[in-house]
Design an enzyme around this catalytic site. Structure first.
Site, short mmCIF file in Angstrom:
data_model
loop_
_atom_site.label_atom_id
_atom_site.label_comp_id
_atom_site.label_asym_id
_atom_site.label_seq_id
_atom_site.Cartn_x
_atom_site.Cartn_y
_atom_site.Cartn_z
N HIS A 186 0.84 -1.20 0.00
CA HIS A 186 0.00 0.00 0.00
C HIS A 186 0.88 1.25 0.00
CE1 HIS A 186 -3.99 1.90 1.36
NE2 HIS A 186 -3.13 2.90 1.31
N HIS A 212 1.16 5.04 -2.26
CA HIS A 212 0.67 5.92 -3.34
C HIS A 212 1.88 6.57 -4.01
CE1 HIS A 212 -3.56 5.86 -1.85
NE2 HIS A 212 -2.95 5.58 -0.70
N HIS A 263 -9.71 1.55 -0.08
CA HIS A 263 -9.57 2.20 1.22
C HIS A 263 -10.92 2.16 1.95
CE1 HIS A 263 -5.94 3.79 -0.55
NE2 HIS A 263 -5.65 4.51 0.52
N GLU A 307 -10.56 3.87 7.59
CA GLU A 307 -9.40 4.68 7.97
C GLU A 307 -9.92 5.85 8.81
OE1 GLU A 307 -7.58 6.77 4.72
OE2 GLU A 307 -5.76 7.27 5.83
N ASP A 320 1.88 3.99 3.00
CA ASP A 320 0.84 4.91 2.50
C ASP A 320 1.45 6.08 1.71
OD1 ASP A 320 -1.83 5.45 2.16
OD2 ASP A 320 -2.18 6.24 4.17
N ASP A 321 1.82 7.15 2.41
CA ASP A 321 2.38 8.36 1.78
C ASP A 321 3.56 8.81 2.65
OD1 ASP A 321 -0.02 8.92 -0.12
OD2 ASP A 321 -0.94 8.72 1.86
N1 ADE Z 1 -4.72 9.07 -1.17
C1 ADE Z 1 -3.45 9.14 -0.80
N2 ADE Z 1 -3.30 8.75 0.49
C2 ADE Z 1 -4.53 8.41 0.93
C3 ADE Z 1 -5.03 7.93 2.15
N3 ADE Z 1 -4.25 7.70 3.20
N4 ADE Z 1 -6.35 7.71 2.24
C4 ADE Z 1 -7.15 7.93 1.19
N5 ADE Z 1 -6.72 8.38 0.02
C5 ADE Z 1 -5.42 8.62 -0.12
ZN ZN Z 2 -3.64 4.95 1.15
#
Ligand code: ADE
Ligand code: ZN
Length: 331
Positions: free
Chosen positions: A13, A15, A193, A196, A274-275
């Site tokens: 996971h 992005h 997703h 969250e 994630d990011d």
């Molecule tokens: N797009 C990028 N990161 C995300 C996240 N954590 N949740 C939903 N969309 C995303």
């Molecule tokens: Zn994500």
């Protein structure tokens, strides 16, 4: 450095745009003479205060990623960092709505550049990559169907899944059922997703209407014991991003994170970032924090990575090779 940091890792996971280091975005902005306002804080890190602000900054930063070459460079840079952190296999979310604004010809060009970046990274660093194009939930169901069609048009050995990110509080999973039905019928792996920011109901709706084999996050499922049992019974795999959840205050502290209880209840969990630059994390940090917080050992991480390989959207031969690398049976 704790030894779990140097283990081989599988990440499911991540992005692509969300993994862009701030320096990468600043360099591109300078090269292209694009002024970015409100993207960075005084220290040069990404500026955001809550999830909505995070998404806003994310899409502003994407303004400099406006041609295929930028994405080729980004793919190479992101995969070089992952490989340096011990990642041997990664699945990366990309978005046809960001790569070419949903135009089929442009999407083909962006995707070709991204795949070229991944091939270079495989040759240079030995890292194996698959891509999961996603729809963006807040763009609505019509854009989601178009994203699914664009994904199916270009599916292949390295484009193997379809997913959904974006603002989880927008509409309900049922509104996106036809996009996911189309992608599943074509043979793509399905993830979305959920759970969250929103509570367990968003996971239940996603399971019922999108029928994914994996859920991105899903960590708030812990609030509903019946849902926890369902995830365990059905073997739905959670792509958990603990550092992201802590940064976004889904849980106040690492010790409060639900990953430990979900795992104890038999839910298959995996760990990703994630990011990472937005949330000040990377795979080494995630492993160190999980070891320090919950006492996870090398054996725990190996089991976690085996779960991730089983859940990966790749062919059986690749899974066999990955498992051999995880257990040290091959170089
Ligand atoms: N797009 C990028 N990161 C995300 C996240 N954590 N949740 C939903 N969309 C995303
Ligand atoms: Zn994500």
């Amino acid at each position: 450095m704790s030894d779990v940091e140097s283990l081989p890792k599988v990440e499911l996971h991540l992005h692509l745009e969300g993994a862009a280091p701030p320096e990468f975005i600043r360099t591109l902005a300078a090269e292209k003479n694009i002024e970015l306002n409100g993207v960075f804080d005084a220290q040069g890190a990404y500026a955001w205060t809550n999830f909505a602000a995070f998404l806003e900054t994310y899409h502003k930063a994407c303004e400099v990623l406006d041609d295929p070459e930028a994405f080729r460079r980004l793919t190479e840079a992101v995969l070089a960092k992952s490989a340096a952190d011990g990642v041997i296999y990664t699945e990366i979310f990309i978005a046809p709505d960001i790569c070419g604004g949903g135009d089929p010809v442009a999407w083909g060009e962006y995707l070709a550049a991204i795949l070229q970046g991944a091939e270079t990274a495989r040759a240079t660093h030995g890292i194996e990559t698959r891509f999961i194009p996603t729809c963006i939930r807040n763009l609505g169901p019509e854009a989601a169907v178009r994203a699914a069609q664009l994904t199916v048009d270009r599916m292949g050995p390295m484009v193997t899944g379809f997913g959904m990110g974006g603002e989880e509080r927008h509409l309900t999973a049922a509104d996106f059922a036809s996009a996911f039905e189309f992608a599943r019928e074509a043979g793509l792996g399905i993830t979305s997703h959920a759970g969250e920011l929103c509570g367990p109901h968003s996971v239940v709706e996603t399971l019922d209407h999108l029928r994914p084999s994996r859920i991105g996050h899903g960590v708030r499922a812990i609030e509903d014991p019946e849902l926890v049992r369902r995830l365990a019974d059905e073997g739905v795999v959670l792509e958990v991003n603990p550092g992201s959840n802590i940064a976004l205050s889904v849980f106040p502290r690492w010790a409060d994170h639900s990953i430990q209880a979900l795992r104890a209840a038999g839910v298959p969990v995996t760990v990703s970032t994630d990011d990472p630059p937005y949330f000040h994390t990377d795979m080494r940090y995630e492993y160190r924090m999980l070891a320090d917080t919950f006492g996870w050992t090398t054996a725990d991480f190996t089991a976690l990575n085996m779960t991730a390989v089983d859940a990966a959207f790749c062919d059986v031969d690749t899974k066999t090779r990955l498992k051999a690398r995880l257990t040290g049976d091959t170089p």
